[in-house]
Design an enzyme around this catalytic site. Structure first.
Site, mmCIF file in Angstrom:
data_model
loop_
_atom_site.group_PDB
_atom_site.id
_atom_site.type_symbol
_atom_site.label_atom_id
_atom_site.label_comp_id
_atom_site.label_asym_id
_atom_site.label_seq_id
_atom_site.Cartn_x
_atom_site.Cartn_y
_atom_site.Cartn_z
ATOM 1 N N ASN A 130 1.170 -1.177 -0.156
ATOM 2 C CA ASN A 130 -0.003 0.155 0.166
ATOM 3 C C ASN A 130 0.881 0.912 0.099
ATOM 4 O O ASN A 130 1.605 1.337 1.131
ATOM 5 C CB ASN A 130 -0.862 -0.157 0.954
ATOM 6 N N GLU A 179 -5.106 -4.038 11.064
ATOM 7 C CA GLU A 179 -4.321 -3.760 11.063
ATOM 8 C C GLU A 179 -4.340 -3.321 12.552
ATOM 9 O O GLU A 179 -4.753 -2.073 12.049
ATOM 10 C CB GLU A 179 -4.441 -2.832 10.120
ATOM 11 N N SER A 231 3.388 -1.551 10.389
ATOM 12 C CA SER A 231 5.089 -2.084 10.012
ATOM 13 C C SER A 231 5.665 -3.638 9.531
ATOM 14 O O SER A 231 6.721 -3.364 10.499
ATOM 15 C CB SER A 231 5.457 -1.768 11.757
ATOM 16 N N HIS A 289 -9.252 0.762 4.717
ATOM 17 C CA HIS A 289 -8.396 1.568 5.522
ATOM 18 C C HIS A 289 -8.177 2.185 6.768
ATOM 19 O O HIS A 289 -9.292 3.597 7.058
ATOM 20 C CB HIS A 289 -7.457 1.627 4.941
ATOM 21 N N GLU A 309 -7.026 5.001 7.633
ATOM 22 C CA GLU A 309 -6.259 6.048 7.525
ATOM 23 C C GLU A 309 -7.990 6.919 7.264
ATOM 24 O O GLU A 309 -8.122 8.340 6.716
ATOM 25 C CB GLU A 309 -5.243 6.317 6.544
ATOM 26 N N GLY A 341 3.017 3.206 10.900
ATOM 27 C CA GLY A 341 3.245 3.844 9.870
ATOM 28 C C GLY A 341 4.129 4.574 11.852
ATOM 29 O O GLY A 341 5.155 5.560 12.041
ATOM 30 N N LYS A 355 0.090 4.113 -0.466
ATOM 31 C CA LYS A 355 -0.313 5.524 0.052
ATOM 32 C C LYS A 355 -0.522 6.777 -0.596
ATOM 33 O O LYS A 355 -0.077 6.411 -1.714
ATOM 34 C CB LYS A 355 0.179 5.472 1.406
HETATM 35 P P1 PGA Z 1 3.017 0.405 7.905
HETATM 36 O O1 PGA Z 1 1.767 0.369 7.277
HETATM 37 O O2 PGA Z 1 3.626 -0.764 6.824
HETATM 38 O O3 PGA Z 1 3.455 2.080 6.860
HETATM 39 O O4 PGA Z 1 2.839 0.245 9.174
HETATM 40 C C1 PGA Z 1 0.592 -0.339 6.252
HETATM 41 C C2 PGA Z 1 -0.782 -0.101 6.379
HETATM 42 O O5 PGA Z 1 -1.840 1.195 6.578
HETATM 43 O O6 PGA Z 1 -1.205 -0.712 5.507
#
Ligand code: PGA
Length: 261
Positions: free
Chosen positions: A10, A174, A220, A102, A104, A180, A12
């Site tokens: 992903n 997640e 992460s 997601h 976010e 992140g 983003k």
């Molecule tokens: P990250 O994000 O690997 O940067 O923690 C995972 C995600 O939001 O899909």
């Protein structure tokens, strides 16, 4: 029941279409050099909407064994919805996977369970494979309510679907506190929730559907921690954010089976 592991990147809102093209080329070379077996571990990239056409052209032109995904989809069929992108438009671009719900999107755009359900249904209607994302914020984890929280999100997202539709889709656990942040859930944390999500699908649909649905972990994920996460029986892959925007790191994650245990 064998579930083919899926490693999905992903991106983003990182990497423009030129950077995305370079990344996919480098990823492909690295995996080809390593003789990666794409039938054994499936690879997908989820670029921003503006890069989908460019990455599609590369994947189709060079016949790369990499699946294309999108990061979101409209719940509407078409029409006056400024800024939205329809499932039909994604299908036309050769998109196979689409992330839905997601954290976010839930946090920054107020997406609730009802909208996540509508998007999931719309994606399925157009032959896309939704990656339905769920996860608990830190305070819910601290209260020990993470299983109930995530099971509730999955149950709401899948309500009203047919078992055959659910069998083909992907869930992604997640934990919000691990996205992140560098704060990765332990393999046991990942297994606990992924197992509970599968059990919830068995309860809502049936055992066969639960055995077929793929459940990813995200938060992460890095080359150093992927192997122990993938060793868990109910984890069928990873949704990778930050590390998926580095071709070397992402290729190393895809090749988790070669890591020393
Ligand atoms: P990250 O994000 O690997 O940067 O923690 C995972 C995600 O939001 O899909």
């Amino acid at each position: 029941m064998t579930r083919t592991p899926l490693i999905a990147g992903n991106w983003k809102m990182v990497l423009d279409h030129q950077q995305g093209t370079l990344l996919v080329q480098k990823l492909d070379w690295t995996l080809k050099d390593a003789k990666h077996d794409h039938a054994a571990v499936e690879v997908a990239v989820l670029p921003p909407f503006t890069s989908l056409r460019t990455v599609q052209t590369l994947i189709e032109g060079d016949k790369l064994p990499i699946a294309l995904g999108a990061q979101d989809v409209s719940a509407h069929e078409s029409g006056a919805h400024t800024g939205e992108v329809s499932a039909a438009m994604l299908t036309k671009l050769g998109v196979r996977y689409v992330a839905v719900g997601h954290s976010e999107r839930r946090q920054d755009h107020g997406e609730d369970d009802a909208l996540v359900r509508a998007k999931t249904a719309k994606a399925l209607e157009h032959g896309l494979v939704p990656i339905v994302c769920v996860g608990e914020p830190l305070e819910v984890r601290r209260a020990g309510e993470h299983v109930g929280h995530t099971v509730g999100q999955v149950t709401a997202a899948l309500e009203g679907l047919q078992a055959a539709q659910v069998a083909g889709l992907v869930l992604a656990y997640e934990p919000v506190w691990a996205i992140g942040t560098g704060e990765v859930a332990t393999p046991e944390d990942a297994q606990e929730v992924c197992e509970a999500l599968r059990a919830a699908v068995a309860g809502q649909f049936d055992a066969e559907t639960a055995a077929a649905v793929r459940v990813l972990y995200g938060g992460s994920v890095k080359p150093a921690n992927i192997a122990s996460i993938m060793a868990q029986p109910d984890v069928d892959g990873a949704l990778v954010g930050g590390a998926s925007t580095d071709a070397g790191d992402f290729a190393a994650i895809v090749r988790y089976r070669e890591h020393p245990s």
